[in-house]
Write an enzyme that holds these catalytic residues in place. Sequence first.
Site, PDB file in Angstrom:
ATOM      1  N   CYS A  73      -3.879  11.324  11.310  1.00 36.13           N
ATOM      2  CA  CYS A  73      -2.869  12.260  10.802  1.00 36.13           C
ATOM      3  C   CYS A  73      -3.094  13.685  11.291  1.00 36.13           C
ATOM      4  O   CYS A  73      -2.140  14.367  11.696  1.00 36.13           O
ATOM      5  CB  CYS A  73      -2.846  12.219   9.273  1.00 36.13           C
ATOM      6  SG  CYS A  73      -4.473  12.332   8.498  1.00 36.13           S
ATOM      7  N   HIS A  91      -1.170  18.103   5.086  1.00 37.56           N
ATOM      8  CA  HIS A  91      -2.311  18.742   5.734  1.00 37.56           C
ATOM      9  C   HIS A  91      -1.869  20.039   6.397  1.00 37.56           C
ATOM     10  O   HIS A  91      -0.749  20.136   6.917  1.00 37.56           O
ATOM     11  CB  HIS A  91      -2.902  17.841   6.824  1.00 37.56           C
ATOM     12  CG  HIS A  91      -3.547  16.589   6.321  1.00 37.56           C
ATOM     13  ND1 HIS A  91      -3.860  16.368   5.000  1.00 37.56           N
ATOM     14  CD2 HIS A  91      -3.964  15.469   6.993  1.00 37.56           C
ATOM     15  CE1 HIS A  91      -4.431  15.172   4.880  1.00 37.56           C
ATOM     16  NE2 HIS A  91      -4.501  14.621   6.075  1.00 37.56           N
ATOM     17  N   GLY A 105       0.821  -1.208   0.000  1.00 38.88           N
ATOM     18  CA  GLY A 105       0.000   0.000   0.000  1.00 38.88           C
ATOM     19  C   GLY A 105       0.852   1.255   0.000  1.00 38.88           C
ATOM     20  O   GLY A 105       2.075   1.202   0.165  1.00 38.88           O
ATOM     21  N   GLN A 126      -7.146  19.582   4.614  1.00 39.15           N
ATOM     22  CA  GLN A 126      -6.522  18.282   4.431  1.00 39.15           C
ATOM     23  C   GLN A 126      -6.412  17.874   2.959  1.00 39.15           C
ATOM     24  O   GLN A 126      -7.345  18.000   2.172  1.00 39.15           O
ATOM     25  CB  GLN A 126      -7.295  17.224   5.224  1.00 39.15           C
ATOM     26  CG  GLN A 126      -7.248  17.501   6.723  1.00 39.15           C
ATOM     27  CD  GLN A 126      -7.952  16.465   7.566  1.00 39.15           C
ATOM     28  OE1 GLN A 126      -8.610  16.783   8.545  1.00 39.15           O
ATOM     29  NE2 GLN A 126      -7.817  15.202   7.216  1.00 39.15           N
ATOM     30  N   SER A 169      -4.715  13.075  -0.611  1.00 36.48           N
ATOM     31  CA  SER A 169      -4.028  11.790  -0.417  1.00 36.48           C
ATOM     32  C   SER A 169      -4.493  11.093   0.851  1.00 36.48           C
ATOM     33  O   SER A 169      -4.337   9.880   0.976  1.00 36.48           O
ATOM     34  CB  SER A 169      -2.508  11.991  -0.362  1.00 36.48           C
ATOM     35  OG  SER A 169      -2.145  12.962   0.610  1.00 36.48           O
TER      36      SER A 169
END
Length: 336
Positions: free
Chosen positions: A129, A241, A13, A156, A159
């Site tokens: 995040c 972000h 991933g 944000q 991605s």
Amino acid sequence: MKEYTIGVIGALGAVGGQMRNLLADSSIDIGEVKMFERAELEGETAEFAGEEIPCEVATPDALSECDLATMSAGSDASKKLAPMAADAGCVIVDNSSQWRLDSEVPLVVPEVNPEDLDWHEGIVANPNCSTIQMVVALKPLHDRYKTNRVVVSTYQAVSGSGVDAIEELKKQTKDIGKGKEPTAEVYPHQIAFNALPHIDVFRDNGYTKEEMKMVHETHKIVGEELEVSPTAVRIPVYRSHAESVNVQTELQPDVGEVRDILADSPGVVVEDDPENNVYPLCTRAEGKDEVFVGRIRKDPTIENGLNFWVVADNLRKGAALNTVQIAETMVERDLV
């Protein structure tokens, strides 16, 4: 010095790829590394330090050979695999949301609360995040001035929604440039040249799940006495972000001292010279490990108020890097 056998679950991933690169450069003395993926990807190879390693399916026997494994394979996989790995003697550092609010699982940002690793029972959770970058900047100020309340608005990158969202932004931008009507599939509305105040699903209280993650995770990491009022917005940026953070503290903050405190804090870079157009930018944070803070200024509308701007790469510090830093800290503290 002990050599560790390290696993990467979800190795192929986007975040798994970042984890592989970061582990290869980490302080951990890695004797062997094992790659794990879902059954249909078994046998495909993942690169690690110049070597192509075949992916295995994560079974109890295979996991028992690992001392520690980083995991980014989604909540459903983590719910099944993390306890299985822990029972097999492999410590899991999980990047999904599955264990973040479990009272028996530490939720850790190494610069903020490494001591919580001491009570792990085989699983450690990596925060969201947007929470990570905020608390890295917030904690040293909380320690000095005692923060009571935080109002945060996040901006944000796409991605955070995965590869499909990145491709959708690219396609919409091209279509608009050609005069074509853009189509929206990943998000409920066009994201190109737009801002969506909607990340994850809405809850009964009018806040989204993403926003409530920031509330509950900050409480778990920093303290429940801290009030958090969030708004999470998706913007047409590929990576990194940004957050506008307003805090109110018990003690009166001094802007110069705030800059010094943050500049001396681990994992923080102060970029705060607005007269010369120096402030944190998403484009500059991309690919970097640090949390960047700027636009530090008093809030004149409230007592002991402070505003600042925070930017960090959501795929590195916001995901893979923090996961690997947790692993490094556990090794340093002899907790593996």
